[in-house]
Design a protein around this motif. Structure first.
Motif, short mmCIF file in Angstrom:
data_model
loop_
_atom_site.label_atom_id
_atom_site.label_comp_id
_atom_site.label_asym_id
_atom_site.label_seq_id
_atom_site.Cartn_x
_atom_site.Cartn_y
_atom_site.Cartn_z
N VAL A 1 -2.42 7.45 2.88
CA VAL A 1 -2.04 6.32 3.73
C VAL A 1 -1.03 6.76 4.79
CG1 VAL A 1 -0.89 4.07 3.74
CG2 VAL A 1 -2.56 4.61 1.96
N CYS B 1 0.87 -1.18 0.00
CA CYS B 1 0.00 0.00 0.00
C CYS B 1 0.91 1.23 0.00
CB CYS B 1 -0.87 -0.04 1.25
SG CYS B 1 -2.33 0.97 1.19
N CYS C 1 -5.34 3.44 -3.02
CA CYS C 1 -4.83 2.09 -2.76
C CYS C 1 -5.96 1.07 -2.72
CB CYS C 1 -4.02 2.05 -1.48
SG CYS C 1 -4.98 2.41 -0.01
N LEU D 1 -3.17 -3.25 6.20
CA LEU D 1 -3.15 -2.57 4.90
C LEU D 1 -2.43 -3.35 3.80
CD1 LEU D 1 -2.61 1.14 5.96
CD2 LEU D 1 -4.76 -0.08 5.54
N TRP E 1 -8.45 0.90 -0.45
CA TRP E 1 -9.04 0.69 0.87
C TRP E 1 -10.16 1.69 1.17
CZ3 TRP E 1 -8.96 -3.42 3.65
CH2 TRP E 1 -7.87 -4.28 3.63
N ARG F 1 -11.11 -3.74 0.63
CA ARG F 1 -10.19 -3.27 -0.41
C ARG F 1 -10.65 -3.69 -1.79
NH1 ARG F 1 -3.54 -3.68 -0.38
NH2 ARG F 1 -3.24 -1.79 -1.62
#
Length: 114
Positions: free
Chosen positions: A72, A19, A50, A86, A52, A42
C-alpha cells in the motif's frame, strides 16, 4: 493519507476501515500506465493483504498474472488518485476517473470463497 480516506468515507456516509501501508494490494500493471477508469474492490483482508484488488480499464481479466502484489505504501508512486478510496470497508467497490466517481457496496465480495 488516513485523513483523506476518512474524509471520503465521511462524505459518502460510510464507515472508515483503515488500510495498513505495510500490507499488500493486488494491482494490475496497466494502472501504472494511466489507463482509465480505475476500478477497485475490497474483499476481507487476510495474510498480509488489505483486501484491495485494483485494475484499470473496462475489463477485469481472468488471467492468473493479471494482479501483482504491491505494498500500500507504494500506491502513491503508481496512482495517487486511488489513495482517498482505500479507507472503504471490505465489500465496497469503486470506479473513478479524474472527473467521475461511483462507489457502492457489493455484498457478494464478502461471501466465503473456497
Amino acid at each position: 493519507m488516513q485523513g483523506i480516506q476518512q474524509a471520503v468515507c465521511t462524505r459518502l456516509g460510510f464507515e472508515f476501515f483503515g488500510c495498513d501501508p505495510n500490507h499488500k494490494v493486488g494491482i494490475s500493471l496497466n494502472v501504472r500506465e494511466g489507463v482509465r477508469p480505475l476500478n477497485g474492490m475490497r474483499i476481507r483482508p487476510e495474510a498480509g493483504t488489505c483486501g484491495w484488488y485494483i485494475w484499470a480499464g473496462e475489463e477485469l481479466s481472468e488471467a492468473d498474472d493479471f494482479f501483482v502484489p504491491l505494498h500500500v505504501a507504494h500506491l502513491d508512486d503508481w496512482e495517487p488518485l486511488l489513495l482517498p478510496y482505500l479507507g472503504l470497508a471490505p465489500g465496497f467497490r469503486f470506479l473513478i476517473t479524474e472527473d467521475y466517481e461511483d462507489v457502492w457496496f457489493d455484498p457478494r465480495l464478502l461471501e466465503n470463497r473456497e
